[in-house]
Scaffold this active site. Sequence first.
Site, PDB file in Angstrom:
ATOM      1  N   GLY B  54       0.722  -1.234   0.129  1.00 33.84           N
ATOM      2  CA  GLY B  54       0.092  -0.016   0.042  1.00 33.84           C
ATOM      3  C   GLY B  54       0.971   1.320  -0.135  1.00 33.84           C
ATOM      4  N   SER B  55       0.364   2.352  -0.537  1.00 33.76           N
ATOM      5  CA  SER B  55       1.078   3.439  -0.461  1.00 33.76           C
ATOM      6  C   SER B  55       0.846   4.276   0.847  1.00 33.76           C
ATOM      7  CB  SER B  55       0.548   4.642  -1.743  1.00 33.76           C
ATOM      8  OG  SER B  55       1.015   4.078  -2.876  1.00 33.76           O
ATOM      9  N   GLY B  56       1.444   5.254   1.175  1.00 36.48           N
ATOM     10  CA  GLY B  56       1.520   6.058   2.593  1.00 36.48           C
ATOM     11  C   GLY B  56       2.513   5.809   3.312  1.00 36.48           C
ATOM     12  N   HIS B  57       3.707   4.972   2.824  1.00 39.23           N
ATOM     13  CA  HIS B  57       4.962   4.547   3.686  1.00 39.23           C
ATOM     14  C   HIS B  57       5.949   5.304   3.255  1.00 39.23           C
ATOM     15  CE1 HIS B  57       2.169   1.703   5.700  1.00 39.23           C
ATOM     16  NE2 HIS B  57       2.090   1.093   4.512  1.00 39.23           N
ATOM     17  N   LYS B 105       5.907  -7.578   2.610  1.00 37.87           N
ATOM     18  CA  LYS B 105       5.632  -7.279   4.157  1.00 37.87           C
ATOM     19  C   LYS B 105       4.543  -8.158   4.486  1.00 37.87           C
ATOM     20  CE  LYS B 105       5.126  -2.715   4.116  1.00 37.87           C
ATOM     21  NZ  LYS B 105       4.887  -2.542   2.724  1.00 37.87           N
ATOM     22  N   ASP B 110      -1.112  -8.119   1.190  1.00 37.56           N
ATOM     23  CA  ASP B 110       0.168  -8.065   0.399  1.00 37.56           C
ATOM     24  C   ASP B 110       0.280  -9.843   0.107  1.00 37.56           C
ATOM     25  OD1 ASP B 110       1.742  -5.178   0.606  1.00 37.56           O
ATOM     26  OD2 ASP B 110       0.100  -5.691   2.317  1.00 37.56           O
ATOM     27  N   HIS B 219      -0.040   0.974   9.759  1.00 41.81           N
ATOM     28  CA  HIS B 219      -1.254   1.441   9.306  1.00 41.81           C
ATOM     29  C   HIS B 219      -2.116   1.788  10.355  1.00 41.81           C
ATOM     30  CE1 HIS B 219       0.410  -1.871   7.012  1.00 41.81           C
ATOM     31  NE2 HIS B 219      -0.097  -1.234   5.670  1.00 41.81           N
TER      32      HIS B 219
END
Lengths: 331, 331, 210, 210
Positions: B54-57, B105, B110, B219
């Site tokens: 996921g993006s945001g990291h 991860k 994922d 998250h």
Amino acid sequence: MKKIVNDPNEVVQEMILGMVAAHGDRLKQVPDSTVLARVQSPVKGKVGLVSGGGSGHEPSHAGYVGKGMLDAAVCGSVFTSPTPDQVLEGIKAADSGSGVLLIIKNYTGDVMNFEMAAELAEIEGVTVDKVVVNDDVAVEDSTFTTGRRGIAGTVFVHKIAGAKAESGASLSEVKAAAEKAISNVRSMGMALTSCTIPAAGKPGFEIGENEMEVGMGIHGEPGIARTEIQSADEIASVLVEKILDDGVHTSGDEVAVMINGLGSTPLMELYILNLKVNGLLKEKGLSIYKTFVGEYMTAIDMAGCSVSVLKLDEELKELLDSPSDTLGFRI
Amino acid sequence: MKKIVNDPNEVVQEMILGMVAAHGDRLKQVPDSTVLARVQSPVKGKVGLVSGGGSGHEPSHAGYVGKGMLDAAVCGSVFTSPTPDQVLEGIKAADSGSGVLLIIKNYTGDVMNFEMAAELAEIEGVTVDKVVVNDDVAVEDSTFTTGRRGIAGTVFVHKIAGAKAESGASLSEVKAAAEKAISNVRSMGMALTSCTIPAAGKPGFEIGENEMEVGMGIHGEPGIARTEIQSADEIASVLVEKILDDGVHTSGDEVAVMINGLGSTPLMELYILNLKVNGLLKEKGLSIYKTFVGEYMTAIDMAGCSVSVLKLDEELKELLDSPSDTLGFRI
Amino acid sequence: MMGLTNEHLAKWLEKTNAKIQENKTFLTNLDQAIGDGDHGINMSRGFDEAVKKISSTEYKTSSDLLKDWAMTLLSKVGGASGPLYGTALLKFSMSMKDKEEVDYSSLTAGIEEGLNGLIQRGQAQEGHKTMVDVWSPVVTFLKEQPAFNPEGFKEIAKEAMEKTKDMKAIKGRAAYLKERSIGHLDPGSVSSYYLFSSLAEVIEEEGVGL
Amino acid sequence: MMGLTNEHLAKWLEKTNAKIQENKTFLTNLDQAIGDGDHGINMSRGFDEAVKKISSTEYKTSSDLLKDWAMTLLSKVGGASGPLYGTALLKFSMSMKDKEEVDYSSLTAGIEEGLNGLIQRGQAQEGHKTMVDVWSPVVTFLKEQPAFNPEGFKEIAKEAMEKTKDMKAIKGRAAYLKERSIGHLDPGSVSSYYLFSSLAEVIEEEGVGL
Ligand SMILES: Nc1ncnc2c1ncn2[C@@H]1O[C@H](COP(=O)(O)OP(=O)(O)O)[C@@H](O)[C@H]1O
Ligand SMILES: Nc1ncnc2c1ncn2[C@@H]1O[C@H](COP(=O)(O)OP(=O)(O)O)[C@@H](O)[C@H]1O
Ligand SMILES: [Mg+2]
Ligand SMILES: [Mg+2]
Ligand SMILES: [Mg+2]
Ligand SMILES: [Mg+2]
């Protein structure tokens, strides 16, 4: 106050010790001071470069100490210019006999403290010169007032002057390169939130849930206007327009761009902003030589950003491209 | 919601375009995908490395694409694993015929999406293998549940596997190096605030003005306990103790340390934390080979941090020290 | 007894420090409104150190005491106010170099020298919404009066401090606010008011003949 | 008319999508409570795309339609729910391969195949507080009944969904919360309830003979 700290009055000392603990191969603390210097400093035959200012702008300035950039960074208390005796320690750590250039951000306190330190250093026989960075177009450049502030564009000045000094140039040559960078760089910022000085324990100012401040300084000083929150594209337009209005950059110029986060703004948002900034600059006929996106000059934990545009010529391109090996800026 | 965005549903696409606009000399977007790959990819004769999630990291994972680390990063929606077709695009971009290793991860989504992509790639004739990073000791490692999460220690895995691949090693050798890094790294985080997914528009959870969450995931998944805010030193103790309790690191070991910011925590605070972490690890008889402090694996705009400790041997030291030239990690 | 002794000067410092500590948050709040929110923190740190230094040292002359006061502020306050207060007190100290005693005329001359130092260092004029707006009327008043008038002195300093509220800042960080700086007291003027009101109180309480 | 036509299947998808869009924030809020707060966003993105795809394509067989539905979810939802719904529908599609018509027994077999795919992919068992806790009783009910019973079917799905509230999560992101996951509905079970209640409503409203 939501912070990872121990004693709020000891944050700068503990940060310095924490930096040396992490990066002892690069940085040393000048004993009993708030100065972080290159492990190798003073570097024989090289003009020394000293910058600094209030803390809270990390990685500025200690993150730029190293090969190709600064020799020493003087860390003041949070948002408070360091005192002349500390700046003097920085000057002495950086001086190898070839003279020292001070890179000062244009704030009353910084200018006064660094100038007093320069006077003290001259008494001790060190040749010192200075440049004052004033890239923030959110503030009028009038000789009647204190003039434009120094913000993220300062990092470009560190890079350019650092590369010049590393090349073995003389103090006056290094100063000339720094002055060229200063006259070629313009920046402007905006903020969505305030920031909290640890020892103050509460945010420096109030801002509404739907408001943003255009032209915000890196200590929470206001700039041009308080408006409703705008889209990334609109923010990009406001900042770019004001920067280009200053008349330094004209169609056909090559430029380097810095999209700087103020502390709490995610990289994702900075890249979204960059997309529009990039497009706008190209529309204006500028050619983008290099773009830097990240946190370079922060305001503690403020959400917001600044855009800096540096006009390049052959000399500046070469200096920008020469290697720098610091924590915050690597080429 | 205080964010610099345009359409909250388009943040990932705009971020990708903004990254390519800034760093077109390093990164390319695989057409019609959310994959960012090395400009040079696929690199002839080299095992391809693909990660993502996921993006945001950010800077994870596209910030680690480049020489010495990843070949491609697959960007999912914010906090949402990318879909198999996108991961497949990443695999194809990375594959030069020497096989591809997926670094995943450990999250249900994922693992499922990357595994489905691997099945599709095998059908297309690409040799694919995978490793799953599960460094977060805040979560019990039980085969009955989903097990430990993958957090900031993943960046060490990228570095180690990337260096191994760059050396010309085979897929099984690269996998072995990655597995060694995974079994040697443990991490734990904590958070002072929640974070806001742009498309959700409000913080993911509530947390009191005087509370912190120990063992927070990237998250916003909770971990061990909700407590009163503690001092930096206490936080360091809690994290280090739990990490060492896992029994991977023992007195006399050499280790690499990562002090990771989750998005809104200033570098200053990370260095203050490092001071104590450094002291505690030394007290336990560990010798600190290298320390990394900064934002490596963020949770959008969360305030908080994580600590990762990687046990080193001669091979891992050599791999850690070999050059990497990516936006987020340079040696 | 005539004139200010070193003991009186030390009491002046301590009283000023007490007011600063008591109003640390107030000063910081004022600076949050129109500056960067550190004035209370800066002054509290510097004056605490000055008290520590002066109370633990024996001084032969008032000039020496004032010099240490000045140097401590210079090396502990930082920001704009550090070099400004430091310079002002250093000039005061220098003007006392060959004086045996701090009598009314040497006190007046000393504070005037301080003001000159302030202006030289900071380039602010009266009306720019800085501490100069307190120092300047205070010097004028001292020069007009035949002898020290504690009540009048305090009153003048207070009025001057209050007047900064309606000014538009031209110098210092508040200048960035332009019109928006109007309606807020200048933090440095408030700390200068603490300095001068403490002086008057020490002179009164200790029955100093001036 | 007997059995579900492609038109009915498309209506089923559209109705499910309508419920998801209407409850997008509700689903996201549920996931904020015990997950990472994206379930509504993920489902809304994926089902919108599926509706676009299916409504703009002509399908010969129900298997083809279901396959496109599955593949669109697989490539647009992401996260855990994307591969899970994708796999379930893909298995459903595959079980319909050589069927002329979606009659009651093939519908039952298709949903059961979907459940098997779900379990195979996600490794969750009943009681783990995942969408399996809705799919599983639904399949049992279908197998017990002689013909499609819309009211009973909806009721069973609803009850099953509501039961997840009191469960402690073992699989999925909510498992990290352990005891703290109790007291919250499982978001994926709620979206599965929308899927099944929409099916019952389409069958009822369209008067499908099953
Ligand atoms: N140029 C100047 N001349 C005189 N006084 C000044 C000047 N600039 C600032 N000041 C004074 O300093 C005060 C601010 O001090 P402080 O907050 O400690 O420093 P900084 O502004 O660097 O944060 C202002 O309130 C003002 O009274
Ligand atoms: N292993 C699993 N088996 C079955 N269903 C699962 C599993 N893991 C998660 N789920 C379902 O997926 C839902 C969460 O989906 P979503 O929020 O879209 O994905 P993510 O958890 O990756 O953010 C959960 O509410 C649960 O019903
Ligand atoms: Mg200040
Ligand atoms: Mg998710
Ligand atoms: Mg201030
Ligand atoms: Mg979710």
